[in-house]
Write a protein that holds these residues in place. Sequence first.
Motif, PDB file in Angstrom:
ATOM      1  N   UNK A  60       0.828  -1.208   0.000  1.00  0.00           N
ATOM      2  CA  UNK A  60       0.000   0.000   0.000  1.00  0.00           C
ATOM      3  C   UNK A  60       0.858   1.251   0.000  1.00  0.00           C
ATOM      4  N   UNK A  61       1.757   1.359   0.979  1.00  0.00           N
ATOM      5  CA  UNK A  61       2.586   2.557   1.093  1.00  0.00           C
ATOM      6  C   UNK A  61       3.550   2.667  -0.090  1.00  0.00           C
ATOM      7  N   UNK A  62       4.127   1.521  -0.490  1.00  0.00           N
ATOM      8  CA  UNK A  62       5.042   1.534  -1.629  1.00  0.00           C
ATOM      9  C   UNK A  62       4.365   1.979  -2.912  1.00  0.00           C
ATOM     10  N   UNK A  63       3.154   1.464  -3.159  1.00  0.00           N
ATOM     11  CA  UNK A  63       2.405   1.887  -4.359  1.00  0.00           C
ATOM     12  C   UNK A  63       2.064   3.373  -4.288  1.00  0.00           C
ATOM     13  N   UNK A  64       1.707   3.852  -3.074  1.00  0.00           N
ATOM     14  CA  UNK A  64       1.407   5.272  -2.925  1.00  0.00           C
ATOM     15  C   UNK A  64       2.607   6.139  -3.247  1.00  0.00           C
ATOM     16  N   UNK A  65       3.798   5.731  -2.774  1.00  0.00           N
ATOM     17  CA  UNK A  65       5.013   6.502  -3.047  1.00  0.00           C
ATOM     18  C   UNK A  65       5.385   6.430  -4.519  1.00  0.00           C
ATOM     19  N   UNK A  66       5.318   5.223  -5.098  1.00  0.00           N
ATOM     20  CA  UNK A  66       5.692   5.101  -6.506  1.00  0.00           C
ATOM     21  C   UNK A  66       4.689   5.823  -7.400  1.00  0.00           C
ATOM     22  N   UNK A  67       3.413   5.832  -6.989  1.00  0.00           N
ATOM     23  CA  UNK A  67       2.402   6.552  -7.764  1.00  0.00           C
ATOM     24  C   UNK A  67       2.731   8.037  -7.840  1.00  0.00           C
ATOM     25  N   UNK A  68       3.380   8.552  -6.796  1.00  0.00           N
ATOM     26  CA  UNK A  68       3.696   9.977  -6.750  1.00  0.00           C
ATOM     27  C   UNK A  68       4.830  10.360  -7.684  1.00  0.00           C
ATOM     28  N   UNK A  69       5.445   9.367  -8.344  1.00  0.00           N
ATOM     29  CA  UNK A  69       6.483   9.706  -9.316  1.00  0.00           C
ATOM     30  C   UNK A  69       6.263   9.044 -10.676  1.00  0.00           C
ATOM     31  N   UNK A  70       5.277   8.148 -10.776  1.00  0.00           N
ATOM     32  CA  UNK A  70       5.107   7.430 -12.048  1.00  0.00           C
ATOM     33  C   UNK A  70       3.930   7.932 -12.866  1.00  0.00           C
ATOM     34  N   UNK A  71       2.793   8.234 -12.196  1.00  0.00           N
ATOM     35  CA  UNK A  71       1.614   8.716 -12.909  1.00  0.00           C
ATOM     36  C   UNK A  71       0.827   7.643 -13.629  1.00  0.00           C
ATOM     37  N   UNK A  72       1.213   6.385 -13.450  1.00  0.00           N
ATOM     38  CA  UNK A  72       0.566   5.304 -14.191  1.00  0.00           C
ATOM     39  C   UNK A  72       0.209   4.162 -13.262  1.00  0.00           C
ATOM     40  N   UNK A  73      -1.005   3.658 -13.394  1.00  0.00           N
ATOM     41  CA  UNK A  73      -1.460   2.527 -12.589  1.00  0.00           C
ATOM     42  C   UNK A  73      -0.737   1.245 -12.976  1.00  0.00           C
ATOM     43  N   UNK A  74      -0.642   0.977 -14.283  1.00  0.00           N
ATOM     44  CA  UNK A  74      -0.006  -0.260 -14.747  1.00  0.00           C
ATOM     45  C   UNK A  74       1.476  -0.285 -14.380  1.00  0.00           C
ATOM     46  N   UNK A  75       2.170   0.872 -14.532  1.00  0.00           N
ATOM     47  CA  UNK A  75       3.592   0.929 -14.186  1.00  0.00           C
ATOM     48  C   UNK A  75       3.784   0.704 -12.693  1.00  0.00           C
ATOM     49  N   UNK A  76       2.909   1.274 -11.877  1.00  0.00           N
ATOM     50  CA  UNK A  76       2.989   1.089 -10.427  1.00  0.00           C
ATOM     51  C   UNK A  76       2.792  -0.380 -10.070  1.00  0.00           C
ATOM     52  N   UNK A  77       1.796  -1.009 -10.679  1.00  0.00           N
ATOM     53  CA  UNK A  77       1.501  -2.415 -10.396  1.00  0.00           C
ATOM     54  C   UNK A  77       2.665  -3.311 -10.808  1.00  0.00           C
ATOM     55  N   UNK A  78       3.201  -3.094 -12.007  1.00  0.00           N
ATOM     56  CA  UNK A  78       4.270  -3.949 -12.502  1.00  0.00           C
ATOM     57  C   UNK A  78       5.560  -3.753 -11.711  1.00  0.00           C
ATOM     58  N   UNK A  79       5.889  -2.503 -11.405  1.00  0.00           N
ATOM     59  CA  UNK A  79       7.151  -2.232 -10.713  1.00  0.00           C
ATOM     60  C   UNK A  79       7.125  -2.769  -9.292  1.00  0.00           C
ATOM     61  N   UNK A  80       6.060  -2.476  -8.541  1.00  0.00           N
ATOM     62  CA  UNK A  80       5.975  -2.964  -7.171  1.00  0.00           C
ATOM     63  C   UNK A  80       5.802  -4.481  -7.143  1.00  0.00           C
ATOM     64  N   UNK A  81       5.043  -5.007  -8.088  1.00  0.00           N
ATOM     65  CA  UNK A  81       4.817  -6.450  -8.118  1.00  0.00           C
ATOM     66  C   UNK A  81       6.093  -7.241  -8.325  1.00  0.00           C
TER      67      UNK A  81
END
Length: 432
Positions: free
Chosen positions: A101-122
């Motif tokens: 949750x927190x990691x996706x929130x932080x990465x979302x703040x620099x990526x702007x993309x749902x799919x990129x956030x999901x793939x990178x954190x996953x």
Amino acid sequence: MLLMMTLLFVALLIMLGSGVWVAFALLGMGWLGIAAFTNVPTGDVMASTIWSASYSWELTALPMFIWMGEILFRSRLAEDMFSGLSPWMQRVPGRLLHTNVVGCGLFAAVSGSSAATCATMGKMTLPELGRRGYDDRLVLGTLAGSATLGLLIPPSIILIVFAVATDQSIARLFMAGVFPGLLLIALFTGYLMLWSWRYPERVPPADERTSFREKLRRSKRLIPMMGLIVGVIGSIYAGLASPTEAAAVGVALSLGLARVQGAMNRQIFRDALLGAVKTSTMIAFILAGASFLTVAMGFTRLPSELAAWIATLELSPLMLLLALTLFFIVLGCFLDGISVVVLTTSIMLPMVEAAGIDLIWFGIFLVIVVEMSQITPPVGFNLFVLQGMTGKNILHIASAALPFFGLMLLGVILITLFPQIVTYLPDAMGNR
């Protein structure tokens, strides 16, 4: 009006069902609307509209933020983020599940993309949490649900698209997305705590206790991420940069970050640049088609007549929002988020404005509803990403994400009851 709506809707279903690109479907709808119901020269309108839609200064921010996300996707940012966050999560109910949750929130703040956030954190959390014995369904659910924050927390690509399509301020929309994003993070973490209290036997034991000094030492890995967030979002909120200028700052910082990490070479630079070009041109093509459809709908007078018809129903703003929520969720089951926004903007905005709903607030409402559609089959992009990474059945992943769908629905209810959650920061920004 009924004949026109029926004809255009059937034409859209035929085009989308036959696999026609969304951009061509939008252009086709616009062409059919003008040719069949007006005397306006269709070719001239199409040419001038596509040309005028292609040189918007606001659109410059779009490829820059996408490029920034592509660079970070290929860096070690997610690995550093997991290492920096995990020591602090060991004693929290739910433990390392909160890193999703927190990691996706932080990465979302620099990526702007749902799919990129999901793939990178996953890539980082799926094998690590699986190795430690965390509940498989909850790992998938938290990742699918939390990755949708990439659509909401600025810099959000879909918010840029909405701003361009509706002629709203990108900076104000970015600020409007901050508190709702934090609200969803709070709802997700609260759910994990309640779940872990209800099923303590399904939460693996904590690792050996880490000293406070060691936690601080490992937290140093979060400094590049926090610096990037401050550089991009802080420069906008402080009035030092426009969103377009902040996007350029983000690209420069992410290139420097990747270089320092040793994650940048000629091949990676080329792949990131080509990935950004492909995604940007796809979105720009869709926006050009949406712009033409908007102009075409104006000539046919369909949006104004539809808004007038809705007005005769005397729906309250709450009933209108309920109807729109159901409509967008159903539409999102078959289209990606950007397509939902550009496809419906020209028709929905007259109704929304007639109901006296603030367009900045409506943009955030729309994005959260679109977030919900990212985890609903058959076209839930986050579900596709996780299916590709795990090989699991898409319905299994969708059922795991169902509680987070409900939490996002709760978020929609909360921002409806308390609109200041959305409007406080944009209003404060406008009063400065």
